[in-house]
Motif scaffolding. Structure first.
Motif, PDB file in Angstrom:
ATOM      1  N   ASP A  84       0.334  -1.505  -0.054  1.00  0.00           N
ATOM      2  CA  ASP A  84       0.265   0.363   0.066  1.00  0.00           C
ATOM      3  C   ASP A  84       0.877   1.237  -0.103  1.00  0.00           C
ATOM      4  N   GLY A  85       2.125   1.582  -0.759  1.00  0.00           N
ATOM      5  CA  GLY A  85       2.561   2.771  -0.990  1.00  0.00           C
ATOM      6  C   GLY A  85       3.475   2.606   0.431  1.00  0.00           C
ATOM      7  N   ASN A  86       4.057   1.525   1.182  1.00  0.00           N
ATOM      8  CA  ASN A  86       4.494   1.679   2.466  1.00  0.00           C
ATOM      9  C   ASN A  86       6.469   1.749   1.911  1.00  0.00           C
ATOM     10  N   ASP A  88       7.558   3.539  -0.331  1.00  0.00           N
ATOM     11  CA  ASP A  88       8.110   5.098  -0.640  1.00  0.00           C
ATOM     12  C   ASP A  88       8.744   5.770   0.621  1.00  0.00           C
ATOM     13  N   LEU A  89       8.684   5.176   1.785  1.00  0.00           N
ATOM     14  CA  LEU A  89       9.047   5.534   2.721  1.00  0.00           C
ATOM     15  C   LEU A  89      10.283   4.673   3.611  1.00  0.00           C
ATOM     16  N   ASP A 182       1.596   0.913  10.883  1.00  0.00           N
ATOM     17  CA  ASP A 182       2.916   1.043   9.258  1.00  0.00           C
ATOM     18  C   ASP A 182       3.426   2.641   8.944  1.00  0.00           C
ATOM     19  N   LYS A 184       3.324   4.707   6.249  1.00  0.00           N
ATOM     20  CA  LYS A 184       2.430   5.874   6.583  1.00  0.00           C
ATOM     21  C   LYS A 184       1.684   6.585   7.129  1.00  0.00           C
ATOM     22  N   ALA A 188       2.454  10.765   8.330  1.00  0.00           N
ATOM     23  CA  ALA A 188       1.486  11.134   8.591  1.00  0.00           C
ATOM     24  C   ALA A 188       1.156  11.381   9.756  1.00  0.00           C
ATOM     25  N   GLN A 221       9.578  11.369   6.608  1.00  0.00           N
ATOM     26  CA  GLN A 221      10.411  10.577   6.657  1.00  0.00           C
ATOM     27  C   GLN A 221      11.987  10.812   7.476  1.00  0.00           C
ATOM     28  N   ALA A 276      -3.633   4.957  10.127  1.00  0.00           N
ATOM     29  CA  ALA A 276      -2.127   3.923   9.392  1.00  0.00           C
ATOM     30  C   ALA A 276      -3.028   2.601  11.372  1.00  0.00           C
TER      31      ALA A 276
END
Length: 501
Positions: A84-86, A88-89, A182, A184, A188, A221, A276
Motif C-alpha cells: 500500500d505504498g509504504n 515509498d518511505l 505502518d 505511512k 503522517a 520521512q 494508520a
C-alpha cells in the motif's frame, strides 16, 4: 456503522475529542468527532484484524484493584510492510511485513501510571500455534525470532493475532488490545503534530539517512528514519534503536499535551492516526477508541516508564535473561511497578518480600521530604545506562520528582549539588551515596546527583565474583539489575542514554 442522518449528542462529541488526546498521547493513535460526517470518516479509516486467530487458551485478566479498576495491557506493533505504498518511505520491495517494533504497554489498575516494555525484534522465543489463511493452525516452534510471528501465514498486512498469542505465551499477561501502525501512518502522525523534538547522539550519514547531531524537530520521512535506523548509531544494534524509540514516544506524548486537546490540534491527528491503524475488533470504531482512551487521559509523562526486557546477546540474536525477565513479568501480573511498589502508592516500600523494605530510612523524615524535592540525575561515569538505573533506585527510596538529565563530563567521585535552603536534604541524600562530594548549586531549584565512576564501580561484581559493593548495598531495591539497568523514565532528558555500544 453510524446512520449518516444521526448526529452524536454534544456530550458524545466532547467525549470523542477528549478521547483523541488521551489515545494519541498514550497509544500514538487517536480518534475524534465533531459531527457525524467526521465520525463516519474516521470509522472508514480504521482497519481491524480478525479475532479468529487469537488463541482460545489465554492468561486470566489482571487483578482488580480496591478501587474497582483493572490493569490493561496494550500491544503496540510497528509494521515494516511495504504494501500500500509504504515502500515509498521504507524502501525495498512490497512484501509481508515484520513487527520490528513491539512495545507492551501496561496501564496500572489506577489508570494513572503506565510502563512500556520494549521487546527486541531478534529475541529468541517460542511462537505458539497460529491460524493460517487456510483455516488450519501452524505448529508451535522454539527458538524463533520474535518478529517472525507477525509473518506466520504470510498475510499481506501481517498476522498481529499471532504476535499477540506469542506475547501472551511468553509473559503470562492477557493482552486486552493490539494496535498496529505502518510507515505511512507514522509519518503522517508526526506531520499532523508539526514535528517531534528529538536528540540525535551523533551525525548519521549512511544507508541514505542523513541526520545531524543534537536537538532538532523531525517529522515525516526524517521522523521515520530516526526511529527505524540502526546503522550509524552506536553499535548499529536493535537495542540502541529501541532507546531512541522510547525517547521519541516520550517526546510525542509531551508535544501533544503541550498543544492542548482542541479540535485544531486533534482533528488532523485523528485523521492521520486512524488511517494508520489496524486494531483488534474491540477497538474497531472511533467511538470505541474514544471510550477506551478516556480511561487513559489522566496518565502524566512523569508517571510513565519504559523498560527493555532483560536481555543478552546469543550470537547475532537476543536471548532473554532468566530469572530477571520472569521477575519483570511477575511484577506486571501482580500490577506492581518496576521497583516492586503498588502503583496506587508510589511512596510505598519496594515489595513486601524485599528485605530492603524492612530497613529503616536514613532518617525518619527522609522519604516524605524526598518526595517533594526536584532531583536531577546526570551520568558522568562513562558507563551506559546508569542514569536511568539510579533514578529507579532513588524512586524506590521515595524520591519521586526525578528527571534523568544528559550525560556530564567524566567524574571519578559522585557529586551532589543543592539549591539554597536544601543543604539538609542533600546531606540526607548523601547517606545513599557514601563518599559523595556535596556542593552548593545556586542555579538549581532542588538537588542534583552527578554519578561518578565510584557509582559505576559499586554496581560491578567484586573481584571474587561476589555481590557488587558500594552504592548498590546502600540503594537495594530487591529488583534484578536486568530490569533497573534497562529502565528509562519517560520524562528523562531527550539526550540521556540514547546510544548503545
Amino acid at each position: 456503522m453510524t446512520d449518516p442522518k444521526s448526529r452524536p449528542a454534544r456530550g458524545t462529541r466532547a467525549r470523542i475529542a477528549r478521547g483523541l488526546g488521551a489515545t494519541a498521547a498514550v497509544l500514538v493513535v487517536g480518534t475524534a468527532g465533531v459531527g457525524a460526517w467526521f465520525y463516519q470518516r474516521l470509522d472508514h479509516n480504521i482497519s481491524t484484524f480478525s479475532a479468529d486467530g487469537i488463541a482460545t487458551s489465554r492468561p486470566p485478566a489482571g487483578p482488580t484493584a480496591s478501587g474497582g479498576g483493572r490493569p490493561v495491557n496494550i500491544l503496540l506493533l510497528g509494521s515494516d510492510t511495504r504494501q500500500d505504498g509504504n515502500s515509498d518511505l521504507g524502501g525495498g520491495d512490497e512484501g509481508v511485513g515484520h513487527s520490528d517494533t513491539a512495545i507492551l504497554l501496561h496501564v496500572y489498575a489506577d489508570h494513572q501510571h503506565a510502563v512500556g516494555v520494549s521487546i527486541p525484534r531478534d529475541t529468541l522465543v517460542t511462537v505458539p500455534a497460529c491460524k493460517l489463511p487456510s483455516g488450519a493452525w501452524s505448529t508451535a516452534k522454539n527458538n524463533q525470532m520474535f518478529n517472525s510471528a507477525f509473518t506466520i501465514g504470510e498475510y499481506p498486512q501481517g498476522n498481529p493475532a499471532c504476535t499477540q498469542n506469542t506475547v501472551e505465551a511468553m509473559t503470562g499477561l492477557r493482552i486486552d488490545h493490539t494496535v498496529v501502525v505502518d510507515f505511512k501512518g507514522f509519518a503522517a502522525m508526526t506531520d499532523a503534530v508539526h514535528g517531534v523534538d528529538v536528540c540525535v547522539p551523533n551525525n548519521v550519514n549512511s544507508y541514505g539517512i542523513h541526520l545531524t547531531k543534537g536537538l532538532q524537530t523531525v517529522s515525516g520521512q526524517q521522523a521515520l528514519d530516526y526511529v527505524r535506523a540502526r546503522h550509524g548509531f552506536g553499535d548499529g544494534s536493535d537495542i540502541g534503536r529501541m532507546k531512541r524509540q522510547q525517547a521519541f514516544l516520550s517526546s510525542l506524548i509531551k508535544k501533544i499535551r503541550s498543544q492542548g486537546f482542541n479540535p485544531t490540534t486533534l482533528l488532523p491527528l485523528a485523521d492521520a492516526a486512524t488511517k494508520a491503524l489496524t486494531v483488534d475488533p474491540e477497538l474497531g470504531s472511533a467511538i470505541k477508541l474514544a471510550d477506551f482512551a478516556q480511561t487513559l487521559q489522566n496518565i502524566d509523562l512523569s508517571d510513565i516508564s519504559f523498560v527493555t526486557v532483560p536481555w543478552r546477546y546469543q550470537g547475532d540474536r537476543v536471548a532473554l535473561v532468566h530469572p530477571d525477565v520472569d521477575t519483570l513479568w511477575g511484577l506486571l501480573r501482580q500490577d506492581r511497578t518496576l521497583t516492586g511498589q503498588s502503583a496506587a502508592d508510589p511512596a510505598a516500600s519496594a515489595s513486601p518480600s524485599d528485605p530492603a523494605s524492612a530497613s529503616p530510612a536514613p532518617t525518619a523524615s527522609a522519604a516524605p521530604a524526598a518526595g517533594d524535592i526536584p532531583l536531577t540525575v546526570h551520568n558522568a561515569s562513562r558507563s551506559t545506562g546508569l542514569g536511568g538505573q539510579a533514578a529507579a533506585d532513588l524512586k524506590a527510596k521515595g524520591y519521586q520528582k526525578i528527571v534523568v538529565g544528559p550525560d556530564a563530563a567524566f567524574r571519578r567521585t559522585t557529586l551532589i549539588g543543592y539549591a539554597e535552603g536544601r543543604q539538609d536534604a542533600a546531606t540526607q541524600l548523601a547517606q545513599l551515596f557514601p563518599g559523595a562530594e556535596l556542593r552548593a548549586d545556586p542555579g538549581s531549584d532542588g538537588l542534583t546527583v552527578t554519578l561518578g565512576r565510584d557509582y559505576a564501580a559499586g554496581r560491578e561484581p567484586g573481584a571474587d565474583g561476589g555481590q557488587p559493593t558500594g552504592v548498590p548495598t546502600t540503594l537495594p531495591t530487591g529488583i534484578p539489575t536486568g530490569i533497573t539497568e534497562n529502565t528509562r523514565p519517560a520524562d528523562s532528558d531527550l539526550c540521556a542514554d540514547l546510544s548503545f555500544g
